[in-house]
Scaffold this active site. Structure first.
Site, short mmCIF file in Angstrom:
data_model
loop_
_atom_site.label_atom_id
_atom_site.label_comp_id
_atom_site.label_asym_id
_atom_site.label_seq_id
_atom_site.Cartn_x
_atom_site.Cartn_y
_atom_site.Cartn_z
CE LYS A 20 -32.12 -84.06 -37.38
NZ LYS A 20 -33.45 -83.67 -37.04
N PRO A 101 -35.49 -95.07 -34.88
CG PRO A 101 -37.32 -94.27 -33.18
CD PRO A 101 -35.64 -94.45 -33.49
N GLY A 105 -38.06 -87.73 -37.02
CA GLY A 105 -37.41 -86.65 -36.64
C GLY A 105 -36.14 -86.53 -36.11
CG LEU A 106 -35.33 -89.07 -33.55
CD1 LEU A 106 -35.27 -90.46 -32.65
CD2 LEU A 106 -34.81 -87.97 -32.30
N GLY A 107 -33.38 -87.85 -37.86
CA GLY A 107 -32.35 -88.08 -38.81
C GLY A 107 -31.82 -89.28 -39.19
N GLY A 108 -32.23 -90.40 -38.76
CA GLY A 108 -31.60 -91.65 -38.76
C GLY A 108 -31.27 -91.94 -40.34
CB SER A 110 -30.11 -87.72 -42.75
OG SER A 110 -31.34 -87.27 -43.41
CB SER A 111 -27.50 -90.51 -39.37
OG SER A 111 -26.15 -90.73 -38.58
CG ASP A 143 -31.95 -83.13 -41.49
OD1 ASP A 143 -31.59 -82.02 -41.09
OD2 ASP A 143 -32.90 -83.66 -40.79
O1 C5P Z 1 -34.56 -81.99 -48.03
P1 C5P Z 1 -35.69 -82.96 -47.74
O2 C5P Z 1 -35.70 -83.83 -48.78
O3 C5P Z 1 -35.25 -83.53 -46.23
O4 C5P Z 1 -36.72 -82.05 -47.66
C1 C5P Z 1 -38.24 -82.94 -47.47
C2 C5P Z 1 -39.21 -81.83 -47.76
O5 C5P Z 1 -39.26 -80.89 -46.57
C3 C5P Z 1 -39.02 -80.73 -48.91
O6 C5P Z 1 -39.37 -81.07 -50.19
C4 C5P Z 1 -39.55 -79.51 -48.52
O7 C5P Z 1 -41.11 -79.68 -48.76
C5 C5P Z 1 -39.61 -79.60 -46.93
N1 C5P Z 1 -38.36 -78.65 -46.48
C6 C5P Z 1 -38.74 -77.29 -46.41
N2 C5P Z 1 -37.57 -76.54 -45.87
C7 C5P Z 1 -36.45 -77.02 -45.51
C8 C5P Z 1 -36.33 -78.49 -45.43
C9 C5P Z 1 -37.32 -79.31 -45.84
O8 C5P Z 1 -39.66 -76.76 -46.89
N3 C5P Z 1 -35.47 -76.46 -45.13
#
Ligand code: C5P
Length: 295
Positions: A20, A101, A105-108, A110-111, A143
């Site tokens: 994404k 990769p 930052g491309l969400g791989g 999560s996808s 994500d």
């Molecule tokens: O939700 P996820 O595990 O992908 O998030 C990783 C880290 O990124 C979180 O622990 C938080 O520190 C930060 N984050 C945030 N605000 C968001 C998404 C992620 O601060 N909306």
């Protein structure tokens, strides 16, 4: 639908798990739970991992990238949680072929996890749709829910509250994909975000309103994590400069370090990609992928 029997090798579910891009990513502020409140328009693109799922008595997971093959992989965590939540007493053999990769930052990741939830729901005859899978997905990462829908969508909250949007009009993206090697990349970028530069969500609103009438204006695209990414990732500054000199606007992909720019014609995108390649910067032209194409 009856669940396929373990060992019935005729059942192989093949899924595409697309990357994404955040067309907008606005940080509205820090929340009391430590997350940041976001407004973001997300778009799935034509760069994708491949997942295949077959019946098995227990859960097995293999990946062509040995560094991602362990039990901590989000795919395996998704499978374990779904099996527990739905009280399934069989397993699956899941194969993941990586093209996106990791940690770019491309969400791989999560996808991949969302594709695993969809595929296992089918394999195990659960028939759980995106709404039913969403709480499980949100517990795996902010994500993951978006990828249950794919296509074009508005993400709010910490990124897990999804509203599908009409598909975007034709657009091409030039992707400069990079991967981060340090752990906890997303957390590090968010903690480097200066709360004084919080947004009000109006850029996202403009993009949403445009999409609702079938229009897209890439000058409204924005990513509030660009400033912290420039400070945290060594390469971002130089890559952004290279995109700038083409007369294009560099945007951060998610929490980086990959970058992209949007072009309104294929030839424009191909010219930009060729110019970057001539400077020794690998660049890939990708297209948006609609949610229908993912069914
Ligand atoms: O939700 P996820 O595990 O992908 O998030 C990783 C880290 O990124 C979180 O622990 C938080 O520190 C930060 N984050 C945030 N605000 C968001 C998404 C992620 O601060 N909306």
């Amino acid at each position: 639908m009856a669940a396929p029997k373990p060992g019935d090798l005729s059942t192989v579910i093949a899924l595409s798990a697309p990357a994404k891009l955040n067309l907008t990513l606005e940080v509205l502020g820090r929340r009391s739970d430590g997350y940041h409140e976001l407004r973001s328009v997300l778009q799935t693109i034509s760069l994708a991992d491949r997942l295949t799922i077959e019946p098995a008595e227990d859960l097995f997971f293999v990946c062509d990238d040995p560094q991602l093959a362990g039990p901590d992989n989000l795919v395996m965590r998704a499978a374990t949680r779904l099996r527990e939540a739905a009280e399934v007493d069989t397993g699956a053999r899941i194969r993941l072929e990586k093209h996106i990769p990791a940690a770019g930052g491309l969400g791989g990741g999560s996808s991949d996890a969302a594709a695993a939830l969809h595929g296992l729901s089918r394999l195990w005859g659960l028939d759980w749709g995106p709404e039913q899978l969403a709480p499980l997905a949100a517990a795996l990462g902010s994500d993951v829910p978006f990828f249950l829908w794919g296509g074009t969508a508005l993400a709010e909250g910490r990124g897990e509250r999804i509203t599908p949007l009409p598909p975007i009009p034709p657009l091409w993206f030039v992707l400069l994909s990079r991967a981060d090697t340090e752990p906890d990349k997303t957390r590090r970028i968010f903690s480097a975000f200066d709360p004084r530069s919080a947004s009000d969500g109006s850029a996202t609103e403009r993009v949403v309103v445009g999409l609702q009438v079938g229009r897209i204006d890439p000058t409204h695209f924005v990513n509030d994590l660009m400033a912290p990414a420039r400070r945290v990732f060594g390469e971002v500054e130089a890559l952004a400069h290279a995109v700038d000199t083409l007369g294009a606007r560099p945007l951060l992909a998610g929490a980086g370090p990959s970058l992209f720019c949007a072009a309104t014609s294929r030839s424009q995108a191909e010219d930009w990609a060729a110019a970057l390649e001539r400077q020794g910067i690998p660049a890939l032209v990708v297209r948006p992928v609609t949610s229908q194409a993912l069914q």
